[in-house]
Scaffold this motif. Structure first.
Motif, PDB file in Angstrom:
ATOM      1  N   PRO A  53       0.805  -1.231   0.000  1.00  0.00           N
ATOM      2  CA  PRO A  53       0.000   0.000   0.000  1.00  0.00           C
ATOM      3  C   PRO A  53       0.838   1.281   0.000  1.00  0.00           C
ATOM      4  N   GLU A  54       1.950   1.278   0.720  1.00  0.00           N
ATOM      5  CA  GLU A  54       2.775   2.484   0.797  1.00  0.00           C
ATOM      6  C   GLU A  54       3.521   2.791  -0.510  1.00  0.00           C
ATOM      7  N   SER A  55       3.600   1.830  -1.427  1.00  0.00           N
ATOM      8  CA  SER A  55       4.282   2.036  -2.707  1.00  0.00           C
ATOM      9  C   SER A  55       3.322   2.203  -3.873  1.00  0.00           C
ATOM     10  N   SER A  56       2.058   1.988  -3.631  1.00  0.00           N
ATOM     11  CA  SER A  56       1.061   1.958  -4.700  1.00  0.00           C
ATOM     12  C   SER A  56       0.958   3.280  -5.472  1.00  0.00           C
ATOM     13  N   ALA A  57       0.861   4.387  -4.763  1.00  0.00           N
ATOM     14  CA  ALA A  57       0.695   5.693  -5.422  1.00  0.00           C
ATOM     15  C   ALA A  57       1.933   6.062  -6.242  1.00  0.00           C
ATOM     16  N   ALA A  58       3.121   5.833  -5.686  1.00  0.00           N
ATOM     17  CA  ALA A  58       4.354   6.174  -6.398  1.00  0.00           C
ATOM     18  C   ALA A  58       4.507   5.327  -7.659  1.00  0.00           C
ATOM     19  N   LEU A  59       4.231   4.026  -7.552  1.00  0.00           N
ATOM     20  CA  LEU A  59       4.320   3.159  -8.724  1.00  0.00           C
ATOM     21  C   LEU A  59       3.311   3.589  -9.786  1.00  0.00           C
ATOM     22  N   SER A  60       2.091   3.883  -9.369  1.00  0.00           N
ATOM     23  CA  SER A  60       1.070   4.343 -10.324  1.00  0.00           C
ATOM     24  C   SER A  60       1.529   5.606 -11.049  1.00  0.00           C
ATOM     25  N   SER A  61       2.071   6.562 -10.320  1.00  0.00           N
ATOM     26  CA  SER A  61       2.527   7.824 -10.914  1.00  0.00           C
ATOM     27  C   SER A  61       3.649   7.604 -11.911  1.00  0.00           C
ATOM     28  N   GLU A  62       4.610   6.771 -11.534  1.00  0.00           N
ATOM     29  CA  GLU A  62       5.745   6.523 -12.431  1.00  0.00           C
ATOM     30  C   GLU A  62       5.328   5.744 -13.671  1.00  0.00           C
ATOM     31  N   LEU A  63       4.400   4.794 -13.530  1.00  0.00           N
ATOM     32  CA  LEU A  63       3.884   4.086 -14.704  1.00  0.00           C
ATOM     33  C   LEU A  63       3.174   5.064 -15.643  1.00  0.00           C
ATOM     34  N   ALA A  64       2.337   5.924 -15.075  1.00  0.00           N
ATOM     35  CA  ALA A  64       1.580   6.889 -15.883  1.00  0.00           C
ATOM     36  C   ALA A  64       2.499   7.875 -16.606  1.00  0.00           C
ATOM     37  N   ALA A  65       3.679   8.119 -16.051  1.00  0.00           N
ATOM     38  CA  ALA A  65       4.601   9.098 -16.631  1.00  0.00           C
ATOM     39  C   ALA A  65       5.548   8.505 -17.686  1.00  0.00           C
ATOM     40  N   LEU A  66       5.476   7.202 -17.932  1.00  0.00           N
ATOM     41  CA  LEU A  66       6.385   6.599 -18.916  1.00  0.00           C
ATOM     42  C   LEU A  66       6.173   7.227 -20.297  1.00  0.00           C
ATOM     43  N   THR A  67       7.258   7.665 -20.898  1.00  0.00           N
ATOM     44  CA  THR A  67       7.211   8.310 -22.206  1.00  0.00           C
ATOM     45  C   THR A  67       6.850   7.299 -23.294  1.00  0.00           C
ATOM     46  N   GLY A  68       5.916   7.679 -24.145  1.00  0.00           N
ATOM     47  CA  GLY A  68       5.563   6.848 -25.293  1.00  0.00           C
ATOM     48  C   GLY A  68       4.514   5.789 -25.012  1.00  0.00           C
ATOM     49  N   PHE A  69       4.040   5.701 -23.792  1.00  0.00           N
ATOM     50  CA  PHE A  69       3.026   4.713 -23.427  1.00  0.00           C
ATOM     51  C   PHE A  69       1.669   5.401 -23.267  1.00  0.00           C
ATOM     52  N   LYS A  70       0.641   4.800 -23.793  1.00  0.00           N
ATOM     53  CA  LYS A  70      -0.730   5.165 -23.426  1.00  0.00           C
ATOM     54  C   LYS A  70      -1.103   4.163 -22.342  1.00  0.00           C
ATOM     55  N   MET A  71      -1.321   4.650 -21.150  1.00  0.00           N
ATOM     56  CA  MET A  71      -1.435   3.784 -19.980  1.00  0.00           C
ATOM     57  C   MET A  71      -2.737   4.057 -19.239  1.00  0.00           C
ATOM     58  N   GLN A  72      -3.403   2.979 -18.832  1.00  0.00           N
ATOM     59  CA  GLN A  72      -4.556   3.088 -17.933  1.00  0.00           C
ATOM     60  C   GLN A  72      -4.245   2.236 -16.710  1.00  0.00           C
ATOM     61  N   ILE A  73      -4.485   2.793 -15.529  1.00  0.00           N
ATOM     62  CA  ILE A  73      -4.155   2.115 -14.272  1.00  0.00           C
ATOM     63  C   ILE A  73      -5.402   2.083 -13.403  1.00  0.00           C
ATOM     64  N   GLU A  74      -5.756   0.890 -12.971  1.00  0.00           N
ATOM     65  CA  GLU A  74      -6.925   0.717 -12.097  1.00  0.00           C
ATOM     66  C   GLU A  74      -6.476   0.056 -10.806  1.00  0.00           C
ATOM     67  N   HIS A  75      -6.938   0.583  -9.688  1.00  0.00           N
ATOM     68  CA  HIS A  75      -6.697  -0.028  -8.380  1.00  0.00           C
ATOM     69  C   HIS A  75      -7.882  -0.957  -8.136  1.00  0.00           C
ATOM     70  N   VAL A  76      -7.618  -2.247  -7.905  1.00  0.00           N
ATOM     71  CA  VAL A  76      -8.697  -3.233  -7.758  1.00  0.00           C
ATOM     72  C   VAL A  76      -8.471  -4.106  -6.528  1.00  0.00           C
ATOM     73  N   GLN A  77      -9.535  -4.733  -6.082  1.00  0.00           N
ATOM     74  CA  GLN A  77      -9.455  -5.751  -5.042  1.00  0.00           C
ATOM     75  C   GLN A  77      -9.515  -7.099  -5.753  1.00  0.00           C
ATOM     76  N   PRO A  78      -8.568  -7.994  -5.518  1.00  0.00           N
ATOM     77  CA  PRO A  78      -8.597  -9.289  -6.197  1.00  0.00           C
ATOM     78  C   PRO A  78      -9.842 -10.076  -5.810  1.00  0.00           C
ATOM     79  N   ASN A  79     -10.346 -10.831  -6.767  1.00  0.00           N
ATOM     80  CA  ASN A  79     -11.523 -11.659  -6.557  1.00  0.00           C
ATOM     81  C   ASN A  79     -11.053 -13.061  -6.194  1.00  0.00           C
ATOM     82  N   ASP A  80     -11.228 -13.433  -4.928  1.00  0.00           N
ATOM     83  CA  ASP A  80     -10.778 -14.739  -4.461  1.00  0.00           C
ATOM     84  C   ASP A  80     -11.886 -15.783  -4.467  1.00  0.00           C
ATOM     85  N   SER A  81     -13.040 -15.444  -5.033  1.00  0.00           N
ATOM     86  CA  SER A  81     -14.139 -16.407  -5.041  1.00  0.00           C
ATOM     87  C   SER A  81     -13.805 -17.586  -5.955  1.00  0.00           C
TER      88      SER A  81
END
Length: 165
Positions: A53-81
């Protein structure tokens, strides 16, 4: 752990997976599942990443900032059913417009949930016309399997369905 589902598209070039995996590793995140493909000169993919959790926001920001990528990032809860019965179907037919719509509608009409679809088009040996091939993974109620398979096979005379359970 938080889960990020990232989907991206970028011009195809060597080193794309390395760039993504290096960034994910720098944040001590875990690349869990993915589907990556080179299609028509672009590279596209979907990746499930588990991250503290403490790294989630930073990783999301850095992924979104990658040059040349069209990126969509979703925060989800895994489905364990536990899923219903999983079924893998391999489909082959003469290619035609609308075949994916016919197959997905038939699966849906018979209570199936399409989990994964990988399709290709290739030239038929010795005939030269285009063949449609697909591998689909679905979850469904065990009672619906036979009627679903019958309905798929009745979509066209040339549609072959191979089943794995």
């Amino acid at each position: 752990m938080n889960h990020l589902i990232i989907s991206f598209i970028t011009a195809d070039r060597p080193g794309i997976v390395k760039v993504l995996s290096d960034l994910i590793s720098q944040h001590k995140a875990n690349w869990q599942e993915s589907s990556l493909h080179q299609i028509s000169g672009v590279f596209a993919g979907v990746i499930d990443i588990a991250v503290a959790p403490e790294s989630s926001a930073a990783l999301s920001s850095e992924l979104a900032a990658l040059t040349g990528f069209k990126m969509q990032i979703e925060h989800v809860q895994p489905n364990d059913s536990v899923p219903e019965t999983l079924l893998v179907l391999e489909l082959t037919a003469n290619d035609r417009a609308g075949i994916i719509q016919e197959i997905s509608s038939t699966i849906h009409h018979h209570g199936g949930n399409l989990l994964k679809l990988v399709s290709t088009q290739e030239s038929a040996p010795h005939a030269g016309h285009e063949l449609f091939k697909a591998k689909v993974t679905i979850s469904t109620n065990t009672k619906a399997i036979d009627s679903m398979i019958d309905a798929l096979e009745n979509l066209a005379d040339d549609l072959m369905v191979d089943i794995s359970r």
